[in-house]
Design an enzyme around this catalytic site. Sequence first.
Site, PDB file in Angstrom:
ATOM      1  N   HIS A   1      -4.577 -17.813  -7.381  1.00  0.00           N
ATOM      2  CA  HIS A   1      -4.163 -17.238  -8.668  1.00  0.00           C
ATOM      3  C   HIS A   1      -2.736 -16.683  -8.609  1.00  0.00           C
ATOM      4  CE1 HIS A   1      -5.766 -16.893 -12.584  1.00  0.00           C
ATOM      5  NE2 HIS A   1      -6.256 -15.678 -12.551  1.00  0.00           N
TER       6      HIS A   1
ATOM      7  N   ASN B   1      -4.964 -10.227 -15.981  1.00  0.00           N
ATOM      8  CA  ASN B   1      -5.336 -10.135 -17.394  1.00  0.00           C
ATOM      9  C   ASN B   1      -4.498  -9.134 -18.185  1.00  0.00           C
ATOM     10  OD1 ASN B   1      -6.516  -7.941 -16.128  1.00  0.00           O
ATOM     11  ND2 ASN B   1      -8.393  -8.039 -17.312  1.00  0.00           N
TER      12      ASN B   1
ATOM     13  N   ASP C   1      -0.682 -20.788 -11.849  1.00  0.00           N
ATOM     14  CA  ASP C   1      -1.661 -21.726 -11.303  1.00  0.00           C
ATOM     15  C   ASP C   1      -2.376 -22.434 -12.447  1.00  0.00           C
ATOM     16  OD1 ASP C   1      -2.788 -18.973 -11.758  1.00  0.00           O
ATOM     17  OD2 ASP C   1      -4.671 -20.017 -11.377  1.00  0.00           O
TER      18      ASP C   1
ATOM     19  N   ASN D   1      -6.001 -16.260 -18.115  1.00  0.00           N
ATOM     20  CA  ASN D   1      -5.923 -14.869 -18.584  1.00  0.00           C
ATOM     21  C   ASN D   1      -4.514 -14.300 -18.559  1.00  0.00           C
ATOM     22  OD1 ASN D   1      -8.636 -14.609 -19.254  1.00  0.00           O
ATOM     23  ND2 ASN D   1      -9.193 -14.060 -17.159  1.00  0.00           N
TER      24      ASN D   1
END
Length: 177
Positions: A17, A65, A90, A111
């Site tokens: 991520h 997020n 990503d 997110n």
Amino acid sequence: MIVGLSNPKKKYHNTRHNIGSWYIYALSKHLNKLLREEKKFFGFTTSINIYSNNIRLFVPNIFMNINGSAVYQIAKFYNIHLNEILVVHDDLDLESGKLKLKYSYGHSGHNGLRSIINNFNNKTNFYRFRIGIGRPKDKKEISSFVLSEPIAKEIDLINISIQNAIKETYILLSNIA
């Protein structure tokens, strides 16, 4: 501004991520620049110059997020418009090592992108590099997959795509200089 989306560096730096931050660190190393922590922006930043373009590099050091709030805050401070931002992140829909450049597109379930779009009043007019990480076979494993470290073969492919993204960054900037 070029933003590499990420989760907090200490715990998540080596995860799939955080590939956006891998790109920023590779680009800053390529240019012999060091990122420094800017607590007021909740992240790490430096400035670079490519083809007479003054560019701010930024890696948020907060959870994915809510990355958009940090991106919005630094953009507002430096008077950077959304269409002057390249976001690197990503992408589950691309195989490891694949790279795509997009402009003005939705969040596709990411997110970090969702947070940016929300913080900029649902606008999507920004560039993005999508760096592939592949997708787990079981949809229930997506969260653990993106928060885990890629295997050595994937790391090699991802690093190649990051080097290609750096080359593409120069091409992109040469067209707007």
